[in-house]
Scaffold this active site. Structure first.
Site, PDB file in Angstrom:
ATOM      1  N   CYS A   1      -0.938   4.622   3.746  1.00  0.00           N
ATOM      2  CA  CYS A   1      -0.013   3.641   4.325  1.00  0.00           C
ATOM      3  C   CYS A   1       1.380   4.223   4.569  1.00  0.00           C
ATOM      4  O   CYS A   1       2.158   3.685   5.347  1.00  0.00           O
ATOM      5  CB  CYS A   1       0.061   2.395   3.438  1.00  0.00           C
ATOM      6  SG  CYS A   1       0.824   2.629   1.825  1.00  0.00           S
TER       7      CYS A   1
ATOM      8  N   CYS B   1       3.490   1.312   4.714  1.00  0.00           N
ATOM      9  CA  CYS B   1       4.457   1.262   3.616  1.00  0.00           C
ATOM     10  C   CYS B   1       5.378   2.481   3.678  1.00  0.00           C
ATOM     11  O   CYS B   1       5.111   3.421   4.432  1.00  0.00           O
ATOM     12  CB  CYS B   1       3.712   1.224   2.271  1.00  0.00           C
ATOM     13  SG  CYS B   1       2.815   2.757   1.917  1.00  0.00           S
TER      14      CYS B   1
END
Ligand code: AVW
Length: 248
Positions: A82, A163
């Site tokens: 991510c 992320c």
């Protein structure tokens, strides 16, 4: 004659389905799951291909919904890290080259992005076949065509599950490097999670002058979309391709 022409397989303004679409999906699936990312070996390529086909076959090519792709998406959720994601708008090849050099990933490094990269597909109501003559164009025919909706669903997932630092490569030779109507503008930027940092790179084409910058109006618009979502923003402009890729 005109009426016949417009009601036939030739009536749309975009390229028709890629010849051998099914075989390409199947070959790419085996290639990806067995060679490129063997950690995804347990994916069932027959099932994935079937889910892809049944999403759009025999349906009105202008009536695609996110729901149509639900089963496919569930079979092949992205497994890429991510915190290593690279987004792009009008800069796919450059973004892919950058990602490869830095060990980062673009949407085309996920299974579904890899399967559909550069392909076209659409069906025809009442027919079990793909329309290889023409498919709806986003501007001229309809926005809810199966190809556009596919990339939107995939992009939304890719962005919302990102992320850490997310990067985006934008074309600094354009008057508006950030385009609110693009998938990056409509779907990805508005779905980044709070606390993510977006790092934008404005790269101009070789031989073309930079036309947009980090302080221009298009990037200011991007900043405002991000600040509403509490996404941090870093921007670098005036980069040539070679500077960006780190070769001087
Ligand atoms: P664009 P966007 N293969 O260059 O911001 C074929 O203006 O709209 O950039 N077609 C594709 C692919 C692909 N691999 N990917 C997207 N498309 C379609 C996904 C799609 O309909 C990535 F994560 C798109 O609107 C980028 O961050 C158009 O081709 C972002 O979406 C390219 O338009 C790029 O979409």
């Amino acid at each position: 004659i005109y009426k016949w022409y417009r009601s036939g397989l030739n009536r749309w303004h975009g390229p028709g389905s890629t010849p051998d679409f099914q075989d390409i999906i199947e070959d790419r699936c085996y290639n990806y799951t067995q060679r490129i990312r063997p950690d995804s070996r347990s994916r069932n390529c027959q099932e994935i291909k079937q889910a892809f086909m049944s999403a759009f076959i025999s349906k009105d090519p202008c009536k695609a919904t996110k729901e149509d792709y639900r089963r496919l998406i569930d079979l092949a959720d992205p497994t890429v890290p991510c915190n290593k994601r690279v987004l792009w708008s009008k800069t796919k090849e450059l973004a892919r080259e950058y990602a490869k050099l830095r060990g980062l990933v673009t949407l085309e490094d996920t299974l579904l992005g890899f399967l559909a990269d550069r392909l076209h597909w659409c069906g025809e109501p009442g027919s079990p076949d793909l329309n290889t003559w023409s498919c709806p164009d986003w501007e001229k025919d309809c926005r809810t065509n199966y190809r556009s909706v596919f990339w939107e669903v995939l992009s939304e997932r890719f962005a919302e599950s990102a992320c850490g630092t997310v990067q985006v490569v934008l074309d600094g030779s354009l008057e508006n490097a950030f385009n609110e109507m693009s998938i990056f503008g409509r779907v990805e930027a508005p779905n980044l999670k709070p606390m993510v940092t977006l790092q934008a790179w404005l790269v101009h084409d070789p031989g073309k002058p930079p036309r947009d910058s980090c302080s221009g109006s298009s990037i200011t618009k991007l900043k405002s979309i991000l600040s509403e979502r509490n996404v941090r923003f870093i921007c670098r402009d005036n980069l040539s391709r070679d500077e960006f890729l780190g070769r001087f």
